[in-house]
Design an enzyme around this catalytic site. Structure first.
Site, PDB file in Angstrom:
ATOM      1  CG  HIS A 165      -1.951   1.072   1.220  1.00  0.00           C
ATOM      2  ND1 HIS A 165      -3.298   0.811   1.384  1.00  0.00           N
ATOM      3  CD2 HIS A 165      -1.864   2.416   1.048  1.00  0.00           C
ATOM      4  CE1 HIS A 165      -3.988   1.930   1.326  1.00  0.00           C
ATOM      5  NE2 HIS A 165      -3.124   2.933   1.130  1.00  0.00           N
ATOM      6  CG  LEU A 219       4.907   5.653  -5.514  1.00  0.00           C
ATOM      7  CD1 LEU A 219       5.377   4.846  -6.728  1.00  0.00           C
ATOM      8  CD2 LEU A 219       6.107   5.980  -4.621  1.00  0.00           C
ATOM      9  NE  ARG A 220       0.865  12.117  -1.762  1.00  0.00           N
ATOM     10  CZ  ARG A 220      -0.201  11.724  -1.061  1.00  0.00           C
ATOM     11  NH1 ARG A 220      -1.224  11.124  -1.644  1.00  0.00           N
ATOM     12  NH2 ARG A 220      -0.247  11.919   0.235  1.00  0.00           N
ATOM     13  CG  ASN A 279      -5.549   8.350  -3.201  1.00  0.00           C
ATOM     14  OD1 ASN A 279      -4.482   7.806  -3.523  1.00  0.00           O
ATOM     15  ND2 ASN A 279      -5.752   8.883  -2.018  1.00  0.00           N
ATOM     16  CE  LYS A 316      -7.762   2.059  -0.821  1.00  0.00           C
ATOM     17  NZ  LYS A 316      -6.660   2.985  -0.588  1.00  0.00           N
ATOM     18  CG  HIS A 372       0.305  15.493   2.534  1.00  0.00           C
ATOM     19  ND1 HIS A 372      -0.570  15.703   1.488  1.00  0.00           N
ATOM     20  CD2 HIS A 372      -0.205  14.466   3.242  1.00  0.00           C
ATOM     21  CE1 HIS A 372      -1.565  14.838   1.575  1.00  0.00           C
ATOM     22  NE2 HIS A 372      -1.376  14.065   2.626  1.00  0.00           N
ATOM     23  CB  ALA A 384      -4.890  12.604   6.565  1.00  0.00           C
TER      24      ALA A 384
END
Lengths: 330, 330
Positions: A12, A15-16, A40, A94, A241, A253
């Site tokens: 899980h 990686l952006r 996402n 997912k 982030h 988060a």
């Protein structure tokens, strides 16, 4: 002293894209033979073109490491033709309930409407990975979602369902009841509780979803991981982030654990005299459960202490400033 | 439309020192006839000289408002002569268990050793104000401290004991069982839950100690405040920190609510059709319970909307950016 791990997997991983991906992906590629890549993004990874381009971007950022990105598709009510067409490009789908975490605005609003897609996935042998949280009180969200897992596990007995990043003893208990239900757990949820996030000074870099829970939950998860629970797989949920989105009036988060994962896992399992069970936890279970056959790769760690930097680029890592006992052999 | 409040009191206030005190104290002095001033400075307010100098600093910062600082003494195992000598300078003694909140490093380590001082306070008629939290799991700390309140309330039946800034329905229930047990509650604990702090994005400006709890706790506290519960007193616990200590890797605990207290209290009680009970909550109960007779003062609010600024100086206020319905008539 050297410890060798055979084909470790991170089940899980966030990686952006773009510069952030290029910053963070090498940490995962250096440590793991492969990882399950979360979809996402904005917009989400929900079609063949986006999948192909994202995979290529990851491969460019992780070269020359032999790193296998196990791509996932953002859950939509896909039809049979679409899923069949995408089948060979993905490891899993997912599912995010709408609005439960970072970039889940396009998630599922009504969980009762999606069963036709789940039936297709079951027929096609595509695993379902789930961010299982309700919209209730923050500490109850995972527990409140458990009946949904139970319903799906009963309704689709051949669908492999993975409860992602579980944080409660209650979720762990469910593994014993349904043969087709599995789970991932992060490094940080084996270590911290809500006390670490908000019990002393508030620590935004430890804030993630699902939020860390009680000591009894953490202890149950840790015990299961240490014994190499056959249905529990390591998945870091490393989620970077930039610092200005963490140390802020409204903090995003996510815990960025990628740079420290194997060193801290080895230290944790060694401290509890459980190193024999680490291979099952960081890849072995996943290969058996999902029938994965990633290209074999040996990753080595040496007993040589190092201090985790305060930042990597503009991202603060998990355990920043701490001295770790094991170092990756590059 | 105008609402007049007679001699409102804030029974729990942090004014800090120096430039911060000069920034924040006028907000309280403009709205309240008086306030109970917390003593957890560095070093704490624990002697006659420090008390006198701190009172003078507050009076300078709140002039020309007719504002009564009800001074408190940081709990130590004081002897009879010391307490008698300080009696006329203080309203109460504030007890912190060691290390439970901001600037409590000099608090009480072993709560079982302090009963001689409590006996002296009982004899001298000095109220005991308590930050009642254990060192346990963050959400259990207040509940775990309740047996301490019960023991003291039974052992010292004439000692007035105030459970400060209560956050749980369980603490509220205790008020019914001991005639000498009282409580304060903040504005923010009538409004927010842990969901507001950490359920969406993490909000450091809503992080305080005790941390906000469950919706059922918030609802119980709000219901008690709205009915003017005779043993429940308003105490804001307004606790300013500069922005670089809030939006930080390690965020200090405290909500700076001083600028918005009466406007938001009036709006809250009005919305619940409970304005008749507001005077008891914001001063009436405190005067009756403690026999206080502050100089009478009328404070007025007018139904005229305004937007709470993003910052006052380098401090972010509670409800920053929100539009409030009632404005203080200065």
């Amino acid at each position: 002293m050297i410890i060798s791990l055979s084909t470790p997997l991170d089940m899980h991983l966030h990686l952006r894209e773009g510069a952030m991906l290029r910053l963070v992906a090498p940490f995962s590629a250096a440590q793991f033979a492969g990882a399950v890549i979360m979809p996402n993004l904005v917009p989400p990874v929900d079609n063949a073109d986006r999948l192909a381009r994202y995979r290529a971007e990851i491969e460019a950022a992780t070269a020359p490491y032999p790193f296998l990105p196990l791509m996932t598709l953002f859950f939509r009510p896909y039809d049979a033709a679409t899923l069949q067409g995408l089948r060979d490009q993905i490891f899993a789908v997912k599912l995010y309930p709408e609005g439960v975490t970072t970039n889940s605005a396009g998630g599922v609003r009504d969980l009762t409407t999606i069963e036709p897609t789940l039936a297709l996935m079951e027929a096609l042998g595509i695993p379902l990975l789930v961010h299982g949280e309700s919209h209730g009180f923050v500490l109850d969200r995972e527990a409140e979602f458990l009946p949904v897992y139970e319903r799906w596990a009963r309704t689709f007995p051949r669908l492999r369902i993975v409860m992602e990043h579980i944080t409660t003893a209650a979720a762990l208990d469910l593994l014993e009841r349904y043969p087709n239900l599995f789970a991932t757990v992060t490094l940080h949820h084996l270590l911290i509780t809500l006390d670490d996030v908000a019990g002393g000074l508030l620590q935004p870099h430890l804030f993630c979803k699902p939020i860390a829970k009680r000591p009894s939950d953490r202890d149950a998860l840790l015990a299961a991981a240490l014994r190499g629970h056959p249905k529990l797989m390591f998945g870091s949920d490393s989620a970077p982030h930039p610092i200005d989105r963490k140390e802020a009036a409204f903090c995003a988060a996510g815990v960025f654990s990628a740079p420290v994962l194997l060193p801290m896992l080895v230290e944790l399992f060694e401290r509890h005299d459980a190193l024999d069970n680490l291979p099952a936890f960081v890849g072995g279970n996943a290969c058996r459960i999902h029938g994965l056959t990633p290209p074999p790769r040996t990753v080595q760690l040496i007993a040589e202490s190092w201090q985790v930097p305060a930042r990597y680029g503009d991202v603060v890592p998990f355990a920043a400033g701490q001295t770790l006992r094991w170092r990756l052999v590059e």
